[in-house]
Scaffold this motif. Structure first.
Motif: not given
Length: 224
Positions: A118-144
């Motif tokens: 895995m050359p060049g692999a660097v852990p990156r913080c990314v959303p678990v899930e995303t969704k696409i709507n008219q505003h583009g790609e957005r991270a999925t949120t949950i109620v906490v």
């Protein structure tokens, strides 16, 4: 005692072809199509399985005979040096991975590859899930949870949203890949040392060259 060099039919000393252990493995398994014959599981006998490769090599060495040819493959013939290399790989000890590592070494050599570290692999913080709507790609949120807030003179209950995240690739994935490369490298070192010490190769000479150890650890370049 000095090891005698092979003598060609013309009577002159035949120079062996020097290869690093990885190149020698790729020649044996990829070019010569050597087969990996692993030891039988404990409790089984050799009956019905024929003679093992090690037995054949020992008998050939005792008789001092040699199969002529080998520069070009004819039919199912495999060069005897390739057989010696395959037999050495089959003997990788359990402390270095045993049969499983032998299979991995042979498969990688047959494909002409090194383990993916895995050359060049660097852990990156990314959303678990995303969704696409008219505003583009957005991270999925949950109620906490919920909170009471004062808005325009009135108390209102609002939802508290959060975006679940993960690390990709996960640090454990990178660590496992690089540990696998290091295990493979250690096994190749054992095979190299065994082939050099054994002295059974007739036309190939395995050099001390090895693939790069821990290639993910870069040496800082000096600056003036």
């Amino acid at each position: 005692m000095t090891q005698q060099r092979p003598i060609s039919r013309a009577g002159c000393t035949k120079v062996k072809r020097a290869l690093g252990v990885q190149a020698a493995l790729e020649w044996a398994f990829r070019v010569e199509k050597a087969q990996l014959e692993l030891p039988l599981p404990k409790g089984l006998t050799d009956e019905g399985f024929g003679f093992g490769l090690e037995y054949v090599l020992l008998q050939r060495a005792a008789l001092g005979c040699k199969i002529d040819g080998g520069q070009h493959k004819i039919g199912s013939y495999t060069h005897e040096d390739a057989e010696v290399i395959a037999a050495t790989v089959a003997g990788i000890p359990d402390s270095l991975g045993g049969k499983r590592m032998a299979i991995r070494v042979a498969e990688l050599a047959r494909a002409g590859l090194s383990p993916d570290w895995m050359p060049g692999a660097v852990p990156r913080c990314v959303p678990v899930e995303t969704k696409i709507n008219q505003h583009g790609e957005r991270a999925t949120t949950i109620v906490v949870g919920t909170e009471r807030v004062l808005s325009r003179g009135k108390w209102r209950t609002v939802e508290v949203l959060a975006c679940p995240v993960t690390f990709s690739p996960h640090p454990q994935q990178i660590e496992a890949a690089r540990r696998g490369y290091d295990d493979w490298w250690q096994a190749l070192g054992w095979v190299r040392d065994g082939l050099i010490a054994g002295g059974m190769l007739r036309e190939i000479e395995v050099s001390a060259a090895m693939p790069r150890a821990r290639p993910w650890e870069r040496t800082p370049s000096s600056r003036c």
